[in-house]
Design a protein around this motif. Structure first.
Motif, short mmCIF file in Angstrom:
data_model
loop_
_atom_site.label_atom_id
_atom_site.label_comp_id
_atom_site.label_asym_id
_atom_site.label_seq_id
_atom_site.Cartn_x
_atom_site.Cartn_y
_atom_site.Cartn_z
N LEU A 8 3.43 2.87 -4.89
CA LEU A 8 4.62 2.43 -5.60
C LEU A 8 5.45 1.50 -4.74
CD1 LEU A 8 6.57 2.56 -8.02
CD2 LEU A 8 7.56 4.64 -7.01
N LEU A 9 5.64 1.87 -3.48
CA LEU A 9 6.41 1.03 -2.56
C LEU A 9 5.71 -0.31 -2.33
CD1 LEU A 9 7.54 3.74 0.03
CD2 LEU A 9 8.92 2.65 -1.76
N GLU A 10 4.39 -0.26 -2.23
CA GLU A 10 3.62 -1.48 -2.05
C GLU A 10 3.76 -2.41 -3.26
OE1 GLU A 10 -1.08 -2.33 -2.08
OE2 GLU A 10 -0.42 -1.02 -0.44
N LEU A 11 3.75 -1.81 -4.46
CA LEU A 11 3.89 -2.61 -5.68
C LEU A 11 5.28 -3.24 -5.75
CD1 LEU A 11 2.75 -3.52 -8.42
CD2 LEU A 11 3.62 -1.36 -9.39
N MET A 12 6.29 -2.48 -5.35
CA MET A 12 7.65 -3.02 -5.42
C MET A 12 7.85 -4.16 -4.41
SD MET A 12 8.82 -1.41 -7.87
CE MET A 12 10.40 -2.23 -7.84
N ALA A 13 7.04 -4.16 -3.35
CA ALA A 13 7.19 -5.20 -2.33
C ALA A 13 6.31 -6.41 -2.60
CB ALA A 13 6.83 -4.62 -0.95
N TYR A 14 5.54 -6.38 -3.67
CA TYR A 14 4.60 -7.46 -3.95
C TYR A 14 5.34 -8.78 -4.22
CZ TYR A 14 0.74 -10.05 -6.04
OH TYR A 14 -0.22 -10.99 -6.33
N VAL A 21 9.98 -1.63 -12.73
CA VAL A 21 8.59 -1.20 -12.71
C VAL A 21 8.38 -0.13 -13.79
CG1 VAL A 21 8.99 0.59 -10.95
CG2 VAL A 21 6.69 -0.37 -11.25
N SER A 22 7.21 -0.18 -14.39
CA SER A 22 6.84 0.86 -15.37
C SER A 22 5.88 1.84 -14.70
CB SER A 22 6.15 0.25 -16.59
OG SER A 22 7.00 -0.66 -17.24
N PRO A 79 -0.23 -7.26 -9.72
CA PRO A 79 -1.41 -6.58 -10.24
C PRO A 79 -1.06 -5.16 -10.71
CG PRO A 79 -1.88 -7.59 -8.11
CD PRO A 79 -0.39 -7.65 -8.31
N VAL A 80 -1.75 -4.70 -11.71
CA VAL A 80 -1.59 -3.32 -12.16
C VAL A 80 -2.17 -2.39 -11.09
CG1 VAL A 80 -2.23 -1.62 -13.90
CG2 VAL A 80 -1.69 -3.97 -14.59
N LYS A 81 -1.44 -1.33 -10.78
CA LYS A 81 -1.88 -0.35 -9.79
C LYS A 81 -2.36 0.92 -10.49
CE LYS A 81 -0.76 -1.72 -5.43
NZ LYS A 81 -1.63 -1.56 -4.25
N ARG A 82 -3.48 1.48 -10.02
CA ARG A 82 -3.95 2.78 -10.48
C ARG A 82 -3.99 3.73 -9.28
NH1 ARG A 82 -9.63 2.10 -12.00
NH2 ARG A 82 -9.52 0.54 -10.34
N VAL A 83 -3.45 4.91 -9.47
CA VAL A 83 -3.45 5.91 -8.39
C VAL A 83 -4.05 7.19 -8.95
CG1 VAL A 83 -2.09 7.11 -6.66
CG2 VAL A 83 -1.34 4.87 -7.51
N ALA A 84 -5.01 7.75 -8.21
CA ALA A 84 -5.72 8.92 -8.72
C ALA A 84 -6.22 9.75 -7.55
CB ALA A 84 -6.88 8.49 -9.61
N SER A 85 -6.87 10.86 -7.88
CA SER A 85 -7.45 11.72 -6.85
C SER A 85 -8.69 11.07 -6.25
CB SER A 85 -7.80 13.08 -7.44
OG SER A 85 -6.63 13.78 -7.82
N LEU A 86 -9.15 11.63 -5.15
CA LEU A 86 -10.30 11.08 -4.44
C LEU A 86 -11.56 11.19 -5.29
CD1 LEU A 86 -9.78 12.51 -0.83
CD2 LEU A 86 -9.09 10.27 -1.73
#
Length: 658
Positions: A652-658, A540-541, A621-628
């Motif tokens: 991150l864990l969800e992406l690795m389990a995809y 994963v990147s 899918p590409v994941k984006r994580v940010a503040s509310l």
């Protein structure tokens, strides 16, 4: 109208007449061309020529003058070639902006003219910066800046006057009070008898001058210039005049009472002065007739040059290439001698060594002098470099950013400290409309670094915790740097100062005293636009910057089973897309972590770029994580929920389990 010749000889009297007549005749021709559709727009200065010509004639050629769009007489008095002016107004290549801006929105270093932007106020602060550079170099020069009575309602006007007065800068603030701001009369613009009265509040000298009397303008401004060169100080000049045509031709003058128009028509600065010179036998009718014929020929021949020039064309590479001034970073490799220091110390170290390297680098900001800034980054700098180079400023971000632009125009470098990145909103206009656009418009660089202490996690609430880099990454012409480690912070700051382009340099407050690193003791540079791969991996990147990099590292320490490649962007504009693409092509998965709120942030653009360029390599899918999507709260538990650190681990864990 009364004229007092004083000590002026006939040569001067005739020269002033000629200098007024030429812009009037050019304007009359332009109005014809406008009706013929051969130029697109015109802002008429008819009736105000005495001010432009009088002021420009009183200044020396090496002194900067900052005119407005009704000051054609400034350009002609400074002998700007007419074919280039005409080409500028037609959007031709031999103009001053390569067709990228119109009318008088340009400058010319050759003629020491700095043109306006439509957001009128910043021009006054730019004049402050130009004058500051002259003062620091001990050059006995005056800077003259024009604006209208309407623009005196802008905050930038008041900020610029205050800075000039506090710093005793040799600026002539020339206010052309012509009765109307577009259609708004003066009684709806200000509630004092004279605009000049405002100068008293800033401890500034003021004069009221009959703006339609060329000899009064020239004599009084000449006298003031001589005095200011001997004893530098700002002076406020209110020129009483009138605008005989519309704000621009399309707006007309129906809102002006006919009696008022007739009254001012009798005060025409050229016809009255011409009559006076004829009565004094300084001029003859034959001389005037010959002069008009010469000017007509000059206008027509130069118009022919401009009309015969081919319509402008360009290439994508030219347009993109002119957004920034070209810059080849001098690679200065780090020394082997290092010290384990804090992030905040690395910033201070880089600033100090840059001040030593660049004798004309000026630091400006609130409380940056003896106090050392609220984060103590410039503590001790005044003892080393003096108060002239480390300058406390009034609380007026807009005027100070504009002044930094003026320093750059006059050949100096500037670092402006925003006490908190949040406060840049008070200086937003000159950052995004002046610094960002000036090189693309007329080839002038903005050698300015704006330091931006930013970020949450320190319980500072909605107005001291924002990480607002996305406001600037989408503005062409700005560079944006956002380091995560002390070594990077020092090297990138030094490079940013060396770079002749405007740089927004983000410094996360939460990292200032919590993150340590081995930092080379000596001066060194790091390239902008090159990301750092902190960990290599194949599954994963992870892409992040600033505090997000440290959150990602902590998460990976908790999950050693994840074979992640971690990329620290370091600079957001220019963005190192190649490193991102190469990593994604290898890992097939991408998650982007930013502290800013999600919508419209840098993560969205990176995601879109990867989807467009690396779609076939993706396994998820590409994941984006940010503040509310809220302002950042103050209370510790609310702030922890706002920030994305916990959600990053889940995603991150969800992406690795995809």
């Amino acid at each position: 109208m009364r004229y007092h010749i004083g000590d002026f000889d006939n040569e001067v009297l005739i020269q002033l007449y000629e200098r007024m007549l030429k812009p009037r005749m050019i304007e009359e021709k332009m109005l014809i061309l406008l009706r013929q559709g051969k130029i697109s727009k015109w802002f008429s200065g008819i009736g105000q020529e005495a001010i432009s010509v009088g002021v420009a004639s009183a200044l020396k050629n090496e002194e900067y003058i900052l005119p407005m769009h009704r000051n054609l007489g400034v350009f002609t008095t400074r002998n700007v070639p007419l074919n280039r002016l005409f080409a500028q107004w037609q959007g031709k290549a031999s103009g001053f902006t390569k067709g990228r801006d119109r009318s008088f929105h340009f400058g010319s270093q050759e003629h020491k003219i700095v043109g306006m932007i439509s957001h009128l106020g910043p021009q006054l602060g730019v004049a402050d910066g130009i004058a500051l550079a002259d003062s620091l170099r001990r050059k006995k020069r005056v800077t003259a800046v024009f604006t209208g009575e309407g623009a005196t309602s802008e905050g930038d006007f008041h900020e610029a006057l205050n800075v000039a007065s506090v710093w005793n800068l040799p600026v002539l603030f020339c206010i052309e009070n012509n009765g109307y701001g577009l259609s708004t009369p003066t009684n709806e613009q200000y509630n004092c008898e004279h605009l000049a009265d405002r100068a008293k509040g800033y401890g500034m000298e003021c004069r009221i001058i009959e703006g339609n009397n060329i000899l009064e303008v020239y004599s009084k401004v000449s006298e003031l210039c001589k005095a200011i060169r001997k004893r530098p100080r700002p002076v406020f000049l209110e020129f009483k005049t009138f605008r005989m045509r519309g704000h621009e031709e399309a707006s007309g003058t129906k809102y002006v009472p006919e009696k008022l128009m007739a009254k001012w028509a009798k005060k025409d600065p050229i016809s009255n002065y011409e009559t006076f010179l004829l009565e004094k036998k300084v001029l003859t009718s034959a001389y005037i007739e010959n002069l008009k014929a010469e000017i007509t020929e000059e206008i027509n021949s130069n118009l022919e040059l401009a009309f015969n020039e081919e319509p402008i064309s360009s290439t994508l590479s030219n347009e993109i290439g002119d957004v920034y001034q070209s810059f080849e970073n001098e690679i200065v490799k780090p020394s082997e001698n290092t010290s384990n220091i804090r992030f905040v110390d690395a910033i201070s170290n880089g600033l100090r060594q840059s001040m030593e390297r660049h004798n004309e680098l000026i630091i400006m900001g609130q409380d940056v002098a003896e106090y050392g800034g609220v984060f103590k980054i410039t503590e001790g700098f005044t003892k080393e470099f003096g108060r002239s180079r480390v300058r406390n400023t009034p609380i007026c971000e807009s005027a100070i950013v504009s002044a930094a632009m003026g320093l750059s125009i006059n050949g100096m470098k500037a670092v402006v400290e925003m006490q908190f990145a949040d406060f840049v909103t008070s200086g937003f206009n000159p950052v995004v409309n002046y610094l960002a656009k000036v090189h693309y418009r007329w080839g002038q660089n903005a050698d300015v670094v704006v330091r931006m202490p930013c970020g949450g996690g320190v319980g500072a609430g909605p107005f001291h915790s924002q990480t607002n880099e996305a406001w600037f990454t989408k503005t062409p012409g700005l560079k944006v740097v956002y380091p995560a480690f002390p070594k990077d912070a020092k090297g990138l700051l030094i490079t940013s100062i060396n770079d002749p382009n405007p740089v927004l340099f983000f410094e996360h407050k939460g990292l200032y005293r919590s993150v340590y690193g081995d930092v080379p003791d000596d001066y060194y540079t790091l390239p902008l636009g090159k990301a750092s791969i902190l960990r290599t991996g194949n599954a994963v990147s992870i892409v992040s910057y600033g505090a997000g990099v440290h959150w990602a590292l902590e998460t990976l320490e908790k999950h050693p089973e994840i074979d992640a490649e971690l990329i620290d962007l370091r600079t957001l504009q220019p963005l190192d897309v190649d490193t991102i693409y190469e990593s994604v092509k290898k890992t097939g998965r991408l998650i982007i972590l930013q502290e800013d709120s999600l919508f419209g942030g840098i993560a969205s653009d990176i995601s879109a770029l990867v989807m467009e360029n690396c779609f076939e390599y993706l396994d998820a899918p590409v994941k984006r994580v940010a503040s509310l999507e809220t302002p950042i709260p103050f209370a510790a538990n609310l702030e922890a929920d706002y920030l994305p650190k916990k959600r990053f681990e889940e995603n991150l864990l969800e992406l690795m389990a995809y």
